[in-house]
Design a protein around this motif. Structure first.
Motif, PDB file in Angstrom:
ATOM      1  N   ILE A 257       0.855  -1.187   0.000  1.00  0.00           N
ATOM      2  CA  ILE A 257       0.000   0.000   0.000  1.00  0.00           C
ATOM      3  C   ILE A 257       0.897   1.245   0.000  1.00  0.00           C
ATOM      4  O   ILE A 257       1.784   1.373   0.849  1.00  0.00           O
ATOM      5  CB  ILE A 257      -0.926   0.034   1.230  1.00  0.00           C
ATOM      6  CG1 ILE A 257      -1.815  -1.222   1.266  1.00  0.00           C
ATOM      7  CG2 ILE A 257      -1.781   1.305   1.220  1.00  0.00           C
ATOM      8  CD1 ILE A 257      -2.757  -1.371   0.110  1.00  0.00           C
ATOM      9  N   TRP A 259       0.940   4.687   0.962  1.00  0.00           N
ATOM     10  CA  TRP A 259       0.105   5.498   1.847  1.00  0.00           C
ATOM     11  C   TRP A 259      -0.239   6.883   1.303  1.00  0.00           C
ATOM     12  O   TRP A 259      -1.396   7.322   1.428  1.00  0.00           O
ATOM     13  CB  TRP A 259       0.746   5.615   3.230  1.00  0.00           C
ATOM     14  CG  TRP A 259      -0.088   6.416   4.168  1.00  0.00           C
ATOM     15  CD1 TRP A 259       0.195   7.628   4.716  1.00  0.00           C
ATOM     16  CD2 TRP A 259      -1.397   6.070   4.650  1.00  0.00           C
ATOM     17  NE1 TRP A 259      -0.841   8.062   5.503  1.00  0.00           N
ATOM     18  CE2 TRP A 259      -1.832   7.119   5.482  1.00  0.00           C
ATOM     19  CE3 TRP A 259      -2.242   4.971   4.454  1.00  0.00           C
ATOM     20  CZ2 TRP A 259      -3.059   7.105   6.118  1.00  0.00           C
ATOM     21  CZ3 TRP A 259      -3.474   4.955   5.078  1.00  0.00           C
ATOM     22  CH2 TRP A 259      -3.878   6.021   5.904  1.00  0.00           C
ATOM     23  N   VAL A 262      -3.500   6.903  -0.740  1.00  0.00           N
ATOM     24  CA  VAL A 262      -4.763   6.396  -0.184  1.00  0.00           C
ATOM     25  C   VAL A 262      -5.718   7.570   0.068  1.00  0.00           C
ATOM     26  O   VAL A 262      -5.384   8.509   0.799  1.00  0.00           O
ATOM     27  CB  VAL A 262      -4.520   5.636   1.127  1.00  0.00           C
ATOM     28  CG1 VAL A 262      -5.855   5.216   1.766  1.00  0.00           C
ATOM     29  CG2 VAL A 262      -3.641   4.403   0.881  1.00  0.00           C
ATOM     30  N   ILE A 342      -3.883   2.770  -5.242  1.00  0.00           N
ATOM     31  CA  ILE A 342      -3.278   2.902  -3.912  1.00  0.00           C
ATOM     32  C   ILE A 342      -2.125   1.940  -3.665  1.00  0.00           C
ATOM     33  O   ILE A 342      -1.505   1.988  -2.596  1.00  0.00           O
ATOM     34  CB  ILE A 342      -4.317   2.705  -2.798  1.00  0.00           C
ATOM     35  CG1 ILE A 342      -4.883   1.276  -2.833  1.00  0.00           C
ATOM     36  CG2 ILE A 342      -5.425   3.734  -2.895  1.00  0.00           C
ATOM     37  CD1 ILE A 342      -5.583   0.883  -1.544  1.00  0.00           C
TER      38      ILE A 342
END
Length: 356
Positions: A257, A259, A262, A342
């Protein structure tokens, strides 16, 4: 178009005060759930059962014939908001989401209604049920039955059934190395609900909470029909980290992921930093945090937001790089303007990494 709800003279009643938790934050902690399922043993698994409990997927899928498979799921919880009508809408939206997450189209629902009938006025219970009916109407399905009981805490939800072509079932275990991850809705519902519980949520935050949790995940069937879309799940009570980890474990790969990419609901990062975090967030981390790696330099609130329980959260799509534009196009067509790339899937030990 959604019907205008009449003013409820009993609105000052705090529906959330009747329950110890709300929304998908009510879920049993992932570690405890895993232990319960492990101790329960395997039951009958007929050949036609395409998806069961083996990868913690969003719904069961049963092949009916070469053209149709039945998607079956259920979801219910205690109030996340005080307005009974909105509680009904949120619970219904959340329950139907699992059908969309499998690539299916909902066909009907059954209502699950458990209420403290000696404490809640009939009008309030009626508002809850009406909220669920209005969401089902928006999804194009009837509430064709259900079950009611007298309960200590108010609980509402649905059994949701749908249909999907067997070739278009999108499990959470079919992601591939090299895939790109796309998230359909911003995170932060748990943070907003924690602030609401403490009566610290501004009107703008409440409007965000309602809008996000009552938005049906209608892109699901269109996404499943796209070439290059390999896996779909929805992000709910275990947070982005938990559901991303389920995807990683099911496919036997590493989920990364990114960050900074996101999407977050407006203001939730600051609110989380101020301590508006649900108890479910901590339970989530206790249940699966050992399998999550947080890179150095991430904001302090990253862990809280990655584990933040999402009620009626967004779809998480794992697709080939060449399918990204089409995936984002479907989200945009359905009104999901916050949908964003993401992260990615990589070959490696099953786990989840959060990069800065």
């Amino acid at each position: 178009m959604q019907q205008q709800r009449p003013m409820n003279p009993l609105a000052p009643m705090r529906l959330t005060s009747f329950s110890h938790g709300g929304g998908c934050g009510c879920k049993i902690a992932p570690g405890v759930l895993s232990e319960i399922l492990r101790s329960s043993g395997a039951g009958l698994i007929p050949p036609a059962l395409m998806v069961g409990i083996e990868t913690a997927d969003d719904a069961a899928v049963y092949r009916l014939n070469d053209e149709q498979a039945l998607v079956a799921t259920t979801d219910f919880f205690m109030p996340i908001v005080d307005d009974p009508y909105e509680f009904g809408r949120i619970a219904a939206t959340n329950a139907i989401s699992d059908v969309y997450a499998m690539g299916g189209r909902p066909i009907l629902a059954l209502a699950l209604v458990a209420m403290p009938v000696n404490q809640l006025p009939v009008e309030v219970i009626g508002d809850i049920v009406r909220g669920g009916q209005d969401v089902c109407r928006a999804a194009g399905i009837p509430i064709a039955g259900g079950h009611t009981i007298d309960s200590v805490e108010p609980i509402y939800g649905l059994v949701a059934l749908g249909l999907v072509h067997p070739d278009r079932v999108r499990r959470n275990a079919d992601a591939r190395p090299g895939d790109v991850l796309v998230l359909g809705k911003p995170l932060g519902v748990g943070v907003l609900s924690a602030a609401l519980k403490k009566e610290k949520l501004p009107e703008s935050g409440y409007r965000q909470l309602i809008a996000n949790t009552t938005k049906l995940n209608t892109p699901g069937p269109k996404l499943a029909a796209l070439e290059g879309v390999h896996a779909i799940t929805d992000v709910t009570g275990f947070g982005l980290a938990g559901h991303g980890l389920e995807l990683a474990r099911g496919a036997g790969l590493r989920v990364v992921i990114e960050w900074p990419r996101v999407p977050l609901l407006e203001g939730v990062a600051a609110m989380a930093a101020d301590g508006f975090v649900t108890g479910a967030s901590g339970r989530n981390w206790a249940g699966y945090g050992a399998s999550v790696s947080l890179s150095a330099g991430l904001p302090d609130v990253t862990q809280a937001l990655m584990t933040d329980p999402q009620t009626a959260g967004g779809l998480l799509v794992s697709c080939a790089p060449e399918a990204v534009d089409a995936v984002l196009g479907v989200f945009r067509e359905e009104g999901f303007e916050s949908a964003a790339v993401i992260g990615r899937c990589e070959a490696g030990p099953a786990g989840l990494v959060v990069e800065g």
